[in-house]
Design a protein around this motif. Structure first.
Motif, short mmCIF file in Angstrom:
data_model
loop_
_atom_site.label_atom_id
_atom_site.label_comp_id
_atom_site.label_asym_id
_atom_site.label_seq_id
_atom_site.Cartn_x
_atom_site.Cartn_y
_atom_site.Cartn_z
N SER A 189 0.83 -1.22 0.00
CA SER A 189 0.00 0.00 0.00
C SER A 189 0.86 1.26 0.00
O SER A 189 0.54 2.25 -0.67
N SER A 190 1.97 1.22 0.74
CA SER A 190 2.87 2.38 0.77
C SER A 190 3.45 2.64 -0.61
O SER A 190 3.58 3.80 -1.03
N ASN A 193 0.78 4.19 -2.84
CA ASN A 193 0.57 5.60 -2.50
C ASN A 193 1.69 6.49 -3.01
O ASN A 193 1.48 7.67 -3.29
N ARG A 194 2.90 5.94 -3.12
CA ARG A 194 4.00 6.70 -3.71
C ARG A 194 3.79 6.88 -5.21
O ARG A 194 4.11 7.93 -5.78
N GLN A 198 -2.78 11.12 -4.19
CA GLN A 198 -4.05 10.76 -3.55
C GLN A 198 -5.25 11.10 -4.43
O GLN A 198 -6.21 10.34 -4.51
N ILE A 201 -6.48 8.45 -7.13
CA ILE A 201 -7.15 7.19 -6.81
C ILE A 201 -8.65 7.41 -6.93
O ILE A 201 -9.35 7.67 -5.95
N ASP A 233 -3.88 -3.59 -7.72
CA ASP A 233 -3.57 -3.85 -6.32
C ASP A 233 -4.37 -5.06 -5.87
O ASP A 233 -5.59 -5.12 -6.07
#
Length: 309
Positions: A189-190, A193-194, A198, A201, A233
Motif C-alpha cells: 500500500s505504501s 501511495n508513492r 491521492q 485514486i 492492487d
C-alpha cells in the motif's frame, strides 16, 4: 460499448468505457469462460461489452466478455477445488517481498513464480524495506538475487519508506498493466501511495457504487498511473495454493528444471525417486539450487493433497 473492469465485488463491477467514463455494471445472464471453473466469472483486467441501463445514470449491463490473453489465479479461499481469478490481461506481475518485518518465505516466492510461469506472465521480484537491512539481510538478498536473475527474473532492492531504489520502477510500469502482490505488511500500500497521488485514486470514489452481493473477501482494484499504464492492487495474500496443475507438469514451470527434462530416463518423471533423473543429478551437482528443489517438493506434495485441482 467496450469497457475495462477496474474493480469487482463478485456481483457488481466498476468498468471504464473507451471514452474514459466509469460505470457500475452487472452481468447479464451467466458467463461460461473457456471452460474455466472459477468462483468469479469476471476479473479485474477483463475487457467486456456493456450496454447502458435505461433510466439509471452510470449503470450498465455486461453482455459479453472478450477473450483473455492470460490471467493469474489462486485456489479459492471458499471452495477448495475451484480457482479464484485474481486478474486478467497482464503484461507483468510484481511480487513485493521482505526479508524481515515480515519475512517472505522462499516457498511463497517460488509458488508465486510457478503461477506466473503457468499463465505466461513475466514476473519481477521487488525486495522492500532495505532501510532496515543489516549485513545478514543484504547477504541473503545478494544470494537470492543471484539465483533468481540466473533464472531470467528481474530482481530489485528498494526502500519505499526512504524512497530509495524506486528510480527504475517508473520505467518498468510505463504503459503496462502490472499486477502487484505480496503478503500483508510488505509495504504494498505504501508503494502504491508513492506511485499515485491521492487525488489520482478515483476508482474507489465512483459515485453510486453498489455494494450488493459484496463478499467478505477483498477483491483486486486497478488504478491508472499518471504517466501511463495501470497497476492492479491485490489484497494481501497469506498463502498461494496452486490449482489446475498435474504433478507431472510442475517441473515445466521451474526454468532450471525445464531445460533438463529431456535428459530424464522417464518421460513422466516427477524427479523424486526415479532412477537416472537429470533434475536430481543437477541438484546433486549444484547446478540446481537445493532450496529451489525443496520448494518443488513442497509444491508437489501440496498438489497431491489437492489432487491437482
Amino acid at each position: 460499448m467496450k469497457a475495462l473492469v477496474y474493480k469487482s465485488t463478485g456481483s457488481w463491477y466498476i468498468v471504464k468505457d473507451e471514452t474514459g467514463k466509469f460505470h457500475n455494471a452487472r452481468i447479464k445472464g451467466v458467463f461460461k469462460i473457456d471452460g474455466i471453473t472459477s468462483t468469479n466469472p469476471l476479473a479485474v483486467g477483463d475487457w467486456v461489452n456493456i450496454e447502458a441501463e435505461e433510466g439509471t445514470e452510470g449503470s450498465a449491463m455486461i453482455d459479453e466478455i472478450f477473450p483473455r490473453f492470460n490471467y493469474i489465479n489462486r485456489q479459492s479461499p471458499r471452495v477448495k477445488y475451484q480457482q479464484h481469478i485474481i486478474a486478467a490481461n497482464l503484461d507483468q506481475s510484481i511480487l513485493i517481498a521482505t526479508l524481515k518485518e515480515p519475512r517472505t518465505s522462499r516457498g511463497f516466492i517460488d509458488r508465486f513464480l510457478v503461477v506466473c510461469e503457468m499463465y505466461h506472465v513475466p514476473a519481477i521480484l521487488l525486495f522492500n524495506k532495505t532501510d532496515i537491512y543489516r549485513e545478514k539481510e543484504w547477504a541473503v538478498y545478494e544470494a537470492l538475487s543471484a539465483v533468481y536473475q540466473s533464472l531470467g527474473y528481474q530482481v530489485y532492492a528498494v526502500s519505499v519508506e526512504k524512497q530509495s531504489g524506486l528510480e527504475t520502477l517508473g520505467a518498468l510500469l510505463q504503459d503496462k498493466t502490472t499486477l502487484i502482490s505480496g503478503h500483508s505488511g510488505v509495504g504494498k500500500s505504501s508503494l502504491i501511495n508513492r506511485l499515485l497521488p491521492q487525488e489520482g485514486i478515483k476508482t474507489q470514489d465512483v459515485s453510486g457504487w453498489s455494494g450488493k452481493g459484496m463478499h467478505t473477501t477483498t477483491f483486486a482494484t486497478m488504478y491508472d498511473l499518471p504517466a501511463g499504464g495501470r497497476i492492479i492492487d491485490t489484497p494481501g495474500i497469506r498463502e498461494l495454493a496452486i490449482t489446475n496443475l498435474e504433478r507431472e507438469e510442475l517441473s515445466h514451470y521451474f526454468p532450471e528444471m525445464r531445460e533438463r527434462l529431456k535428459d530424464c530416463q522417464y518421460n513422466n518423471c516427477i524427479h523424486v525417486n526415479e532412477p537416472k533423473c537429470a533434475v536430481k543429478q543437477a541438484v546433486a551437482d549444484g547446478d540446481i539450487q537445493e532450496e529451489r528443489y525443496i520448494s518443488y517438493l513442497n509444491i508437489l506434495e501440496s498438489l497431491n493433497e489437492n489432487k491437482g485441482y
